[in-house]
Design an enzyme around this catalytic site. Structure first.
Site, PDB file in Angstrom:
ATOM      1  CB  ILE A  52     -40.501 -22.150  43.531  1.00  0.00           C
ATOM      2  CG1 ILE A  52     -39.654 -21.319  44.496  1.00  0.00           C
ATOM      3  CG2 ILE A  52     -41.551 -21.276  42.854  1.00  0.00           C
ATOM      4  CD1 ILE A  52     -38.900 -20.208  43.851  1.00  0.00           C
ATOM      5  CE  LYS A  77     -28.903 -21.743  43.581  1.00  0.00           C
ATOM      6  NZ  LYS A  77     -29.013 -20.707  42.530  1.00  0.00           N
ATOM      7  CB  ILE A  83     -29.149 -20.738  26.116  1.00  0.00           C
ATOM      8  CG1 ILE A  83     -27.891 -21.130  25.362  1.00  0.00           C
ATOM      9  CG2 ILE A  83     -30.173 -21.855  26.157  1.00  0.00           C
ATOM     10  CD1 ILE A  83     -26.919 -21.954  26.185  1.00  0.00           C
ATOM     11  CE1 TYR A  90     -29.620 -25.213  42.426  1.00  0.00           C
ATOM     12  CE2 TYR A  90     -30.139 -25.890  44.668  1.00  0.00           C
ATOM     13  CZ  TYR A  90     -30.403 -25.120  43.560  1.00  0.00           C
ATOM     14  OH  TYR A  90     -31.455 -24.250  43.578  1.00  0.00           O
TER      15      TYR A  90
HETATM   16  N1  SER Z   1     -35.778 -26.407  43.930  1.00  0.00           N
HETATM   17  C1  SER Z   1     -34.363 -26.635  44.064  1.00  0.00           C
HETATM   18  C2  SER Z   1     -34.026 -28.054  43.883  1.00  0.00           C
HETATM   19  O1  SER Z   1     -34.803 -28.881  44.285  1.00  0.00           O
HETATM   20  C3  SER Z   1     -33.899 -26.208  45.424  1.00  0.00           C
HETATM   21  O2  SER Z   1     -33.642 -24.858  45.422  1.00  0.00           O
HETATM   22  O3  SER Z   1     -32.996 -28.357  43.396  1.00  0.00           O
END
Ligand code: SER
Length: 321
Positions: free
Chosen positions: A172, A146, A35, A142
């Site tokens: 991650i 997904k 952005i 969220y």
């Molecule tokens: N890392 C993400 C979260 O905690 C999960 O996919 O929202």
């Protein structure tokens, strides 16, 4: 993939996926878009960069045409805990970017990758050894975005032949760009806390297991899945993949083995706790292993060595805020 566009390139994954792709496909063949360029000056300086609000479809199309893009990585998303602060806005951003990406992939014949997540599961899913194909009724906006992304990815493949593929990423862990507003962020922040203050206040209660992965494995997964022979894929959107599962005491102990004076206390965030409780303790990723040879390289011990080394070096050079 010959000409790749990474949308949302300034985020936690994009900021490492772009240089990873550049090494494999050539700098000129990887276009980073975000952005604005504030969060990604390093990307803008090191290769093609375009300013793009993913909700602006005309501008998105202009970039795809200009660079003759044939693969789109749509990494635009508000994460789980942040999404709960303003669910309507999270839907608008996450689904707006997704729909534009899918439509543009259809019109301009691009392959498309939009990550899904452990967040696509919910309390009614089996939370131990969570199967590839099971009940998916997430409890967060969220996760609802997904699951929608997974269904639409498969729909665009079957209905229009769009080469849509993706994975359900676990938390991650990385050391270039911090994640923002996720439930699994604690497993990144704990390393910064250890290096900068020798302590960490954990927002997730002890005993809460979640799937996790070190960034180098996540980057390999993106390449491996998108380069996989399509005739071998029985699934597409999205594959369970994981590298490790741990609870806060285990990651704290791994750090303490290397830094005996490290301490951790708890100040549980009820929103994050509820989200973490609704997510798998550990997923079964056998379909990814069978269909495209998914195999992680990093575990909690090797990752902890690497994270402490890299963040420690940055701290010593005064590069941490
Ligand atoms: N890392 C993400 C979260 O905690 C999960 O996919 O929202």
């Amino acid at each position: 993939m010959k000409k790749i566009l990474v949308v949302g390139a300034g985020g936690q994954i994009g900021s490492e996926l772009v240089p990873h792709f550049q090494k494999i496909y050539g700098v000129e063949n990887v276009v980073a878009a975000d952005i604005n360029c504030n969060s990604c000056t390093h990307l803008a300086e090191n290769g093609p960069f375009e300013e793009l609000d993913a909700l602006n479809k005309d501008r998105y199309i202009e970039i795809v045409k200009k660079h003759k893009i044939d693969a789109i990585f749509n990494l635009v998303a508000l994460l789980s805990a942040k999404g709960e602060k303003n669910p309507q806005f999270a839907w608008q951003i996450n689904i707006g970017a997704l729909m534009n990406s899918l439509e543009i992939a259809r019109e301009y014949k691009c392959a498309i990758f939009t990550p899904s997540s452990i967040g696509a599961f919910g309390t009614s899913s089996p939370l131990d050894n969570t199967p590839q194909d099971t009940v998916m009724r997430p409890n967060t906006i969220y996760g609802i975005c997904k699951v929608t992304g997974e269904l639409l990815g498969d729909y665009y493949f079957h209905r229009y032949g769009v080469d849509a593929r993706s994975v359900r990423f676990p938390g991650i862990i990385s050391n270039v760009t911090l994640p923002g507003g996720g439930t699994t962020d604690y497993a990144v922040e704990i390393y910064y806390g250890a290096i900068q203050q020798k302590k960490f206040v954990c927002p997730i209660p002890a005993g809460t297991y979640l799937d996790m992965m070190y960034m180098p494995d996540a980057l390999n997964a993106c390449v491996q899945l998108m380069e996989a022979d399509p005739s071998k894929l029985k699934h597409r959107n999205s594959f369970n993949i994981t590298a490790m599962s741990f609870e806060p005491e285990q990651i704290a102990n791994a750090i303490r083995k290397r830094m005996p004076d490290f301490t951790m206390t708890y100040d549980v965030d009820p929103v994050k706790k509820a989200i973490a409780d609704s997510w798998p303790n550990y997923m079964n990723d056998s379909c990814a292993r069978e269909e495209w040879n998914w195999k992680p390289k990093w575990n909690l011990e090797t990752m902890t060595d690497d994270m402490l080394k890299i963040i420690g070096e940055k701290h010593a050079k005064g590069l941490l805020k």
